[in-house]
Enzyme design. Structure first.
Site, PDB file in Angstrom:
ATOM      1  N   LYS A 210      -4.225   5.256 -80.230  1.00 21.58           N
ATOM      2  CA  LYS A 210      -5.238   6.187 -79.736  1.00 21.58           C
ATOM      3  C   LYS A 210      -5.132   7.536 -80.441  1.00 21.58           C
ATOM      4  O   LYS A 210      -6.121   8.103 -80.888  1.00 21.58           O
ATOM      5  CB  LYS A 210      -5.102   6.347 -78.221  1.00 21.58           C
ATOM      6  CG  LYS A 210      -6.192   7.190 -77.594  1.00 21.58           C
ATOM      7  CD  LYS A 210      -6.065   7.257 -76.078  1.00 21.58           C
ATOM      8  CE  LYS A 210      -6.409   5.947 -75.421  1.00 21.58           C
ATOM      9  NZ  LYS A 210      -6.459   6.067 -73.941  1.00 21.58           N
ATOM     10  N   GLU A 216       6.198   4.180 -83.589  1.00 26.00           N
ATOM     11  CA  GLU A 216       6.421   2.823 -84.077  1.00 26.00           C
ATOM     12  C   GLU A 216       5.235   2.335 -84.903  1.00 26.00           C
ATOM     13  O   GLU A 216       5.396   1.768 -85.993  1.00 26.00           O
ATOM     14  CB  GLU A 216       6.643   1.865 -82.893  1.00 26.00           C
ATOM     15  CG  GLU A 216       7.861   2.183 -82.055  1.00 26.00           C
ATOM     16  CD  GLU A 216       7.541   3.078 -80.864  1.00 26.00           C
ATOM     17  OE1 GLU A 216       8.302   3.026 -79.882  1.00 26.00           O
ATOM     18  OE2 GLU A 216       6.530   3.818 -80.907  1.00 26.00           O
ATOM     19  N   GLY A 271      -3.905   1.655 -71.993  1.00 27.75           N
ATOM     20  CA  GLY A 271      -3.519   0.705 -73.033  1.00 27.75           C
ATOM     21  C   GLY A 271      -3.352  -0.707 -72.534  1.00 27.75           C
ATOM     22  O   GLY A 271      -3.798  -1.670 -73.162  1.00 27.75           O
ATOM     23  N   ARG A 272      -2.734  -0.871 -71.369  1.00 30.18           N
ATOM     24  CA  ARG A 272      -2.469  -2.222 -70.860  1.00 30.18           C
ATOM     25  C   ARG A 272      -3.718  -2.875 -70.283  1.00 30.18           C
ATOM     26  O   ARG A 272      -3.675  -4.042 -69.891  1.00 30.18           O
ATOM     27  CB  ARG A 272      -1.351  -2.189 -69.825  1.00 30.18           C
ATOM     28  CG  ARG A 272      -1.587  -1.251 -68.662  1.00 30.18           C
ATOM     29  CD  ARG A 272      -0.295  -1.069 -67.848  1.00 30.18           C
ATOM     30  NE  ARG A 272      -0.407  -0.104 -66.775  1.00 30.18           N
ATOM     31  CZ  ARG A 272      -0.279   1.208 -66.922  1.00 30.18           C
ATOM     32  NH1 ARG A 272      -0.073   1.710 -68.135  1.00 30.18           N
ATOM     33  NH2 ARG A 272      -0.352   2.015 -65.888  1.00 30.18           N
ATOM     34  N   GLU A 357       4.478  -1.667 -65.701  1.00 29.51           N
ATOM     35  CA  GLU A 357       4.113  -0.322 -66.111  1.00 29.51           C
ATOM     36  C   GLU A 357       3.155   0.315 -65.102  1.00 29.51           C
ATOM     37  O   GLU A 357       3.116   1.539 -64.959  1.00 29.51           O
ATOM     38  CB  GLU A 357       3.474  -0.343 -67.507  1.00 29.51           C
ATOM     39  CG  GLU A 357       3.503   1.005 -68.220  1.00 29.51           C
ATOM     40  CD  GLU A 357       3.149   0.910 -69.688  1.00 29.51           C
ATOM     41  OE1 GLU A 357       4.077   0.924 -70.524  1.00 29.51           O
ATOM     42  OE2 GLU A 357       1.948   0.813 -70.001  1.00 29.51           O
ATOM     43  N   HIS A 388      13.905 -26.637 -67.922  1.00 26.33           N
ATOM     44  CA  HIS A 388      15.193 -26.929 -68.546  1.00 26.33           C
ATOM     45  C   HIS A 388      15.972 -25.655 -68.834  1.00 26.33           C
ATOM     46  O   HIS A 388      16.898 -25.661 -69.654  1.00 26.33           O
ATOM     47  CB  HIS A 388      14.975 -27.736 -69.831  1.00 26.33           C
ATOM     48  CG  HIS A 388      14.382 -29.083 -69.571  1.00 26.33           C
ATOM     49  ND1 HIS A 388      15.146 -30.218 -69.407  1.00 26.33           N
ATOM     50  CD2 HIS A 388      13.097 -29.479 -69.402  1.00 26.33           C
ATOM     51  CE1 HIS A 388      14.360 -31.249 -69.173  1.00 26.33           C
ATOM     52  NE2 HIS A 388      13.106 -30.828 -69.163  1.00 26.33           N
ATOM     53  N   LYS A 508      11.010   8.547 -75.480  1.00 28.56           N
ATOM     54  CA  LYS A 508      10.362   8.943 -76.735  1.00 28.56           C
ATOM     55  C   LYS A 508      10.757  10.365 -77.123  1.00 28.56           C
ATOM     56  O   LYS A 508      11.039  10.658 -78.296  1.00 28.56           O
ATOM     57  CB  LYS A 508       8.840   8.859 -76.594  1.00 28.56           C
ATOM     58  CG  LYS A 508       8.283   7.459 -76.469  1.00 28.56           C
ATOM     59  CD  LYS A 508       6.766   7.519 -76.361  1.00 28.56           C
ATOM     60  CE  LYS A 508       6.143   6.150 -76.256  1.00 28.56           C
ATOM     61  NZ  LYS A 508       4.671   6.220 -76.165  1.00 28.56           N
TER      62      LYS A 508
END
Length: 547
Positions: A210, A216, A271-272, A357, A388, A508
């Site tokens: 954004k 990152e 964002g999510r 979040e 399993h 951050k």
């Protein structure tokens, strides 16, 4: 007049649920099913071609009535309507929350500050479709004139998890000549391995940030640009091989991306919750605009259901209340998402962010520390792999783990009897978790006495069964929206702000302070805690020894 709501755990509806829990804690699903032959029918709801069977939950009709009373007391419908109408419900950031506008297929006006945002939404969707069609038909080509065959999405968090999950979920609908890759981790291996066998002249990068400053994402984007220019040499090539999903036109242009190739999204999209925005560009490139639109229609169908269905048949509300029942009265710490569909292998990870979040908060909307559990730990794997791995704990462990089993009646890969065997396990596991196996049954089967304690299954482990016809774009939209609205309702009940995420900021900020200390030529003066100082010194020494 005091508008401060009462603490959740002091409300009469909450206290009634506490008393009910004490009275019903000894109930067993074996007894509940034996007492009511119509239990499965009573506790099954079908809506939007999704079947929810919640009969294998530790609830009675009285439990559900009391849960509905609690939801009504916190005015969940009023909160829902405020979200859909564009009111500022993310008050810590003073923002509306309108991911639902991104898939508003009836195009009714949605106002933010008196401005109808639907023309903006439709403009960006049209721009995405034009670009996707150009890439898919070969009319968009790279710097050397070759068509694009590789799409590399560079983002993190919601800018990665959503499109990555959806591309995997809708792989049968994708154009297989286009290969899609997702890079999020700042660990160099993630980008290096993605680019290892790719040709720069055939590769398109989508950089999703954004602000276009996310550490990152921009580190990976700059390295990708260096990789491209190592072969293509000319900086003009960047404009033919990079596009941006961002709001920062100045930084996008400085990177070398043409302003026309920036796809906009807005601060009222978290964002999510952004898959339906330009953040989903990689998905649209993979499956095409038509299927992407079908997915939007699926989202919209569940949005309408959430708005219009009566409470007793409202799927997101039901899932939300059941989650509150276990989280807050049984003390369950986690919730498992178990899709019996390999294409949904990334769905649990996607919901981890969406849920944890959103509702991983310990302060209520009035700034008070909560005295009740909020968001659970979300985890899971696709079946039958999980059987399993961790199902042993689900069946015989000491922890209560409510679980959602998600399955489809029809497969995309009808090979032999694979799907029947998959779904046999699907149905068997929910039955085994619910009813278990008693010592009397084991004795009747000839089990030695010394093995009885080890082979006994107590059962009484709650599950929801969510069953669909098949996994298609429309269904994926409905399924995601179902969980989005479940998370929303739970946030309303727990009285937390579900649409901010201040908890991701501190790390951050500290990383920004530590980075120059790791890269300093001379030993820096360290002013952190003793542990962090020692770790930084160890890292610097190890780096020096490796030179």
């Amino acid at each position: 007049m005091n508008d401060t709501p009462p603490l959740l755990n002091t409300r009469p509806e909450w206290l009634a649920l506490e008393a009910h829990y004490r009275q019903s804690a000894r109930l067993h699903l074996r007894d509940l099913f034996a007492a009511d032959p119509r239990r499965a029918e009573k506790f099954t709801v079908t809506a939007e071609d999704l079947l929810l069977d919640y009969s294998k939950n530790l609830v009675t009709e009285e439990t559900m009535r009391l849960l509905h009373d609690l939801a009504a007391a916190v005015e969940w419908e009023k909160a829902r309507d405020a979200m859909f109408s564009g009111k500022i419900i993310n008050r810590t950031e003073q923002r509306a929350v309108l991911h639902t506008a991104l898939r508003n297929r009836n195009n009714r006006p949605v106002l933010v500050g008196g401005h109808d945002i639907m023309p903006d939404v439709n403009r960006v969707l049209a721009k995405m479709a034009d670009f996707a069609n150009a890439v898919r038909d070969g009319s968009w080509h790279g710097y050397t004139g070759k068509p694009v065959v590789n799409i590399v999405n560079i983002g993190i968090g919601g800018s990665d998890l959503g499109p990555a999950m959806a591309c995997e979920a809708l792989r049968p609908y994708a154009r297989h000549e286009l290969k899609t890759y997702f890079v999020s981790n700042i660990h160099a291996a993630h980008l290096s391995e993605a680019l290892r066998d790719l040709r720069p002249e055939e590769t398109l990068f989508i950089v999703t940030s954004k602000t276009f400053t996310t550490q990152e994402t921009m580190t990976n984007a700059r390295t990708a640009r260096e990789w491209l220019l190592y072969t293509l040499k000319d900086r003009e090539a960047v404009a033919r091989h990079f596009v941006a999903v961002s709001t920062n036109a100045r930084e996008v242009a400085a990177f070398g991306i043409a302003p026309d190739n920036m796809f906009e999204f807005w601060d009222w999209v978290g964002g999510r919750y952004s898959l339906c925005s330009a953040v989903g560009l990689a998905l649209m490139l993979a499956i095409g605009p038509e299927y992407f639109t079908e997915m939007l229609k699926g989202f919209h169908a569940m949005d309408r259901h959430f708005q219009e269905a009566p409470a007793e048949g409202n799927l997101p509300l039901l899932l939300a209340m059941l989650g509150v029942w276990y989280n807050n009265f049984f003390g369950a710490q986690s919730h498992a998402i178990l899709p019996y569909n390999q294409y949904l292998s990334r769905f649990p990870a996607y919901l981890q962010q969406a849920d944890m979040e959103s509702n991983g908060k310990s302060i209520d909307q009035q700034g008070r520390r909560v005295a009740w559990q909020t968001g659970p730990i979300i985890w899971g794997e696709p079946g039958t792999n999980g059987q399993h791995a961790f199902y042993q704990l689900l069946h015989q462990g000491t922890k209560l783990v409510p679980a959602d089993f998600i399955g489809c009646c029809r497969p995309h890969c009808p090979t032999g009897d694979h799907h029947d065997k998959l779904m046999a396990n699907f149905f068997a596991q929910t039955a085994a978790l619910a009813f278990g196996r008693t010592q009397e049954e084991l004795r009747a089967a000839g089990t030695p006495e010394e093995l009885l304690p080890h082979k006994t299954f107590e059962g009484n482990r709650p599950t929801n069964t969510i069953l669909a016809e098949d996994l298609n774009p429309h269904l994926l939209g409905r399924l995601i929206a179902l969980y989005e609205h479940k998370i929303f309702v739970q946030g309303v009940i727990w009285n937390v702000y579900s649409f901010d995420q201040w908890g991701v900021q501190l790390g951050k900020e500290l990383a920004g302070c530590i980075l120059p200390e790791l890269q300093a030529a001379a030993d820096p003066e360290l002013r952190h805690d003793a542990s962090t100082n020692a770790l930084i010194r160890h890292y610097r020494l190890a780096q020096h020894r490796g030179l």
